[in-house]
Design a protein around this motif. Structure first.
Motif, PDB file in Angstrom:
ATOM      1  N   ALA A 249       0.803  -1.221   0.000  1.00 35.10           N
ATOM      2  CA  ALA A 249       0.000   0.000   0.000  1.00 35.10           C
ATOM      3  C   ALA A 249       0.839   1.275   0.000  1.00 35.10           C
ATOM      4  O   ALA A 249       0.386   2.290  -0.502  1.00 35.10           O
ATOM      5  N   LEU A 250       2.006   1.240   0.582  1.00 32.74           N
ATOM      6  CA  LEU A 250       2.817   2.453   0.675  1.00 32.74           C
ATOM      7  C   LEU A 250       3.787   2.536  -0.489  1.00 32.74           C
ATOM      8  O   LEU A 250       4.364   1.546  -0.923  1.00 32.74           O
ATOM      9  N   ASP A 251       3.957   3.778  -0.952  1.00 34.17           N
ATOM     10  CA  ASP A 251       4.944   4.036  -1.997  1.00 34.17           C
ATOM     11  C   ASP A 251       5.812   5.190  -1.515  1.00 34.17           C
ATOM     12  O   ASP A 251       5.887   6.238  -2.136  1.00 34.17           O
ATOM     13  N   ALA A 252       6.425   4.986  -0.365  1.00 36.33           N
ATOM     14  CA  ALA A 252       7.244   6.028   0.241  1.00 36.33           C
ATOM     15  C   ALA A 252       8.648   5.505   0.453  1.00 36.33           C
ATOM     16  O   ALA A 252       8.891   4.302   0.493  1.00 36.33           O
ATOM     17  N   SER A 253       9.572   6.441   0.582  1.00 35.51           N
ATOM     18  CA  SER A 253      10.966   6.082   0.819  1.00 35.51           C
ATOM     19  C   SER A 253      11.415   6.701   2.127  1.00 35.51           C
ATOM     20  O   SER A 253      11.134   7.861   2.409  1.00 35.51           O
ATOM     21  N   VAL A 254      12.076   5.917   2.917  1.00 29.76           N
ATOM     22  CA  VAL A 254      12.701   6.417   4.129  1.00 29.76           C
ATOM     23  C   VAL A 254      14.192   6.288   3.907  1.00 29.76           C
ATOM     24  O   VAL A 254      14.662   5.271   3.393  1.00 29.76           O
ATOM     25  N   GLY A 255      14.925   7.319   4.261  1.00 37.61           N
ATOM     26  CA  GLY A 255      16.358   7.370   3.976  1.00 37.61           C
ATOM     27  C   GLY A 255      17.110   6.087   4.312  1.00 37.61           C
ATOM     28  O   GLY A 255      17.259   5.752   5.473  1.00 37.61           O
ATOM     29  N   GLY A 256      17.548   5.369   3.316  1.00 38.15           N
ATOM     30  CA  GLY A 256      18.358   4.173   3.514  1.00 38.15           C
ATOM     31  C   GLY A 256      17.592   2.950   3.958  1.00 38.15           C
ATOM     32  O   GLY A 256      18.186   1.948   4.338  1.00 38.15           O
ATOM     33  N   LEU A 257      16.255   2.992   3.917  1.00 34.65           N
ATOM     34  CA  LEU A 257      15.445   1.870   4.391  1.00 34.65           C
ATOM     35  C   LEU A 257      14.416   1.512   3.331  1.00 34.65           C
ATOM     36  O   LEU A 257      13.631   2.355   2.899  1.00 34.65           O
ATOM     37  N   ASP A 258      14.435   0.281   2.880  1.00 38.15           N
ATOM     38  CA  ASP A 258      13.479  -0.179   1.878  1.00 38.15           C
ATOM     39  C   ASP A 258      12.249  -0.728   2.588  1.00 38.15           C
ATOM     40  O   ASP A 258      12.313  -1.776   3.244  1.00 38.15           O
ATOM     41  N   LEU A 259      11.128  -0.017   2.511  1.00 39.78           N
ATOM     42  CA  LEU A 259       9.924  -0.412   3.227  1.00 39.78           C
ATOM     43  C   LEU A 259       9.323  -1.704   2.683  1.00 39.78           C
ATOM     44  O   LEU A 259       8.627  -2.416   3.415  1.00 39.78           O
ATOM     45  N   ASP A 260       9.583  -2.009   1.401  1.00 41.49           N
ATOM     46  CA  ASP A 260       9.097  -3.283   0.854  1.00 41.49           C
ATOM     47  C   ASP A 260       9.753  -4.464   1.565  1.00 41.49           C
ATOM     48  O   ASP A 260       9.085  -5.441   1.914  1.00 41.49           O
ATOM     49  N   VAL A 261      11.057  -4.370   1.788  1.00 40.41           N
ATOM     50  CA  VAL A 261      11.774  -5.449   2.468  1.00 40.41           C
ATOM     51  C   VAL A 261      11.314  -5.562   3.920  1.00 40.41           C
ATOM     52  O   VAL A 261      11.096  -6.672   4.437  1.00 40.41           O
ATOM     53  N   VAL A 262      11.135  -4.419   4.586  1.00 36.40           N
ATOM     54  CA  VAL A 262      10.643  -4.431   5.961  1.00 36.40           C
ATOM     55  C   VAL A 262       9.264  -5.081   6.013  1.00 36.40           C
ATOM     56  O   VAL A 262       8.964  -5.880   6.912  1.00 36.40           O
TER      57      VAL A 262
END
Length: 80
Positions: free
Chosen positions: A19-32
């Motif tokens: 659902a999210l298409d955001a980026s957090v500095g140095g962190l891949d939310l898809d992998v999380v």
């Protein structure tokens, strides 16, 4: 980990992954998200196995029931 916590982790991981298409500095939310879903599924399987073992039927020999008579006595002064 309980069933509720496992389902929560699966849902949170699915939200982060799909659902999210955001980026957090140095962190891949898809992998999380995938990691959280994997942890939730693993927790759900482990909880199911543990609860399944607790619910096994155990037979025991019944002891004869021993009854005991109990009398209650109240010594109360009559009302004035």
């Amino acid at each position: 980990m309980g069933i509720g916590t496992s389902i929560f982790l699966i849902a949170l991981g699915a939200i982060l992954t799909f659902a999210l298409d955001a980026s957090v500095g140095g962190l891949d939310l898809d992998v999380v998200g995938w990691i959280l879903m994997g942890a939730g599924v693993l927790g759900l399987i482990m909880t199911t196995l543990i609860w399944g073992r607790r619910r096994q039927v155990v037979t025991t020999e019944e002891q004869p029931v021993e009854y005991r008579r109990v009398e209650e006595r109240r010594d109360v002064a009559p009302p004035l």
